[in-house]
Design an enzyme around this catalytic site. Structure first.
Site, PDB file in Angstrom:
ATOM      1  CB  CYS B 129      -1.016   0.172   1.318  1.00 11.30           C
ATOM      2  SG  CYS B 129      -0.524  -0.516   2.786  1.00 11.30           S
ATOM      3  CG  HIS B 242      -0.849   4.081   4.206  1.00 14.20           C
ATOM      4  ND1 HIS B 242      -1.851   3.756   5.133  1.00 14.20           N
ATOM      5  CD2 HIS B 242      -0.841   2.530   4.340  1.00 14.20           C
ATOM      6  CE1 HIS B 242      -2.298   2.858   5.562  1.00 14.20           C
ATOM      7  NE2 HIS B 242      -1.329   2.121   5.129  1.00 14.20           N
TER       8      HIS B 242
END
Lengths: 337, 337
Positions: B129, B242
């Site tokens: 990710c 994130h």
């Protein structure tokens, strides 16, 4: 042994209250303590050594007979009152950014440049919180192998923005679970379960003032105008304790083992570096402590001569109150007060 | 137009459920959907296009007639079941790290290296990710001015560690306010009001596996084995999204204006870069979105030819489910399925 008259301007703030605790804990030789604040906060009561003191409104007379004045009431109040306190004969240790880069004001981290207090002209500046903890970790390495550049990303606690920001994080987090809306009063954006890449104001070069403090203050404290510091400062939903991912390039190679050996013996540093056993510093564990905690030391993969590390400290203590009281201790030690 | 039989292994997980939503939203041409999981999760019901489907236990027969199998059930299940699914004639798009660095498995971010799907031998790997969002932002810059090194610090959401980690953050935060003790089940340490510099396991070089994924996968996806990537990966108390502080050194100079112009026109990127008006990407604002958000672009102060930037994306979407579904779309577009 002589005792000293101490004033704290901004006594009711997050840093001011921590200064009281640190003076107590370190048994600083206090004769009289005088707690000062703006009109708004005057009248509140705070405890020192088991005795309650009423906070007085700041005035020229309030500095009469004071030996050392610890200031933590913001830059504009420092600019207004520091010359007044100095005029009245006090030495000012100022936690704001007002005088830090002035050529005739020492900017001091006692583990790094203690001797700089000796040339003070009445005001000694206490550095930025993120900068203090970084230079405590970097200076011992720099003395061994010169540091060329530093790339640092911060994970900063809300307490760095003061008592209202602590309330912001608490209230906004509670509101989240109650499905209510809460907008922070002290922070520039929502903080609950978020990250805000914005601390202090933005400058013309699109860095924040906080980021430029790390650039400028690091050079001044370490007497190393050649070191290049690139910082990204972000606020995270943490109450106490700033964390920093620090990458350095050195002129000569340095191994993680050498760095660990240097930092193990460095003043004010506690090495917590045993990743295989999940030992690394974290903000909830350093809160309330006075040292700078370093871990995750490893050879940096982006540079031939590079190191990465993780540096954590209590921003209200080593990043502010403790460092200021340590400067006061230096004044006593060097017989400057 | 042909429709396809799709299986999702790990359908009940945080990524698996997001895959269902993304397939719906993007109108992927689905004929049959088959939801698979371990025995433990089998029997649960999940909705797709308004119809409830029962989750079946994974078995060799479950892949019979499947065109594309989306895997997100962890590395060991991928290793066990991907060869079985391929044997049954399915193309596997695997979200685990099991096959990512295999020389005969393409590792694909559709905005960066779409053509790599063409040489697949049954398995296509979906990258880590943190790596996906970084390469979406860096590749367009690299194509203009070669990138020599990358220093990145991540601020990663708990959802990257799965549904139990989401519960960890929620329950531990609630417990904090109730004065109770709660120890996270999925995360290696306390996450409420804390930062954990530890994601995935530690390796022999004292980097975490997550950090080395950013090193290795970036090079493979960008076909740039010469780029040096140094990463520090930390978990922050954020549910979704994130954030990354990314510093790059390029071979030739690049101005922030040039970088903004490049990124404004880059596929999958949304530029949010107006710091003077407090415009920069933040996790709570990108949650639920499919693009990579870039802001805080500025000349890096540590390098002569350097840039710093702030990159944020929804880790369950662009960092996992959306990227996997985009790979499936490439298979359709290139007539490979």
């Amino acid at each position: 042994m002589k005792n000293y008259n101490i004033a704290i301007l901004g006594a009711t703030g997050a840093v001011g209250q921590t200064m009281l605790r640190v003076l107590e804990e370190r048994n600083f030789p206090v004769d009289e303590i005088r707690l000062l604040a703006s009109e708004r906060s005057a009248g509140k009561e705070l405890e020192f050594m088991g005795i309650k003191y009423k906070v007085q409104p700041v005035s020229p007379e309030a500095f009469e007979g004071i030996d050392i004045a610890l200031f933590s009431a913001g830059g504009s109040r420092s600019k207004e009152w520091a010359p007044v306190a100095v005029e009245k004969g006090a030495i000012v240790i100022d936690n704001s950014s007002a005088f830090r880069m002035d050529d005739d004001v020492p900017l001091v981290v006692p583990e790094v440049n203690p001797e700089d207090v000796k040339w003070h002209k009445g005001i000694i500046a206490n550095p930025n919180c993120s900068t203090i903890q970084m230079v405590v970790a970097l200076n011992p390495i720099h003395k061994s192998k010169k540091i060329k550049r530093v790339i640092v990303s911060t994970y900063q606690a809300v307490s760095g923005a003061g008592a209202t920001a602590i309330k912001d994080l608490e209230e906004e987090t509670k509101a989240f679970f109650e499905g209510k809306y809460y907008y922070p009063e002290a922070l520039p954006n929502h903080i609950a379960f978020n990250v805000i890449p914005h601390i202090d104001v933005f400058l013309d070069n699109d860095y924040t003032k906080e980021e430029m403090k790390m650039f400028n203050e690091t050079r001044k404290i370490m007497h190393a105008p050649e070191i290049k510091v690139s910082a990204t400062c972000a606020r995270v939903p943490v109450f106490y304790g700033h964390s920093e991912a620090v990458t350095i390039e050195t002129e000569e190679p340095i191994s993680p083992e050498e760095a660990r050996e240097i930092l193990k013996n460095a003043p004010g540093v506690i090495l917590e570096d045993d990743p295989q056993n999940n030992v690394y510093p974290m903000p909830i564990e350093v809160a309330g402590k006075d040292e700078v905690f370093v871990g995750r030391i490893r050879k940096d993969l982006a540079f031939d001569n590079g190191l990465s590390m993780w540096v954590v400290a209590d921003n209200l203590r080593k990043g502010a109150a403790t460092n200021a009281v340590q400067i006061a201790e230096l004044l006593v030690e060097y017989g400057l007060v």
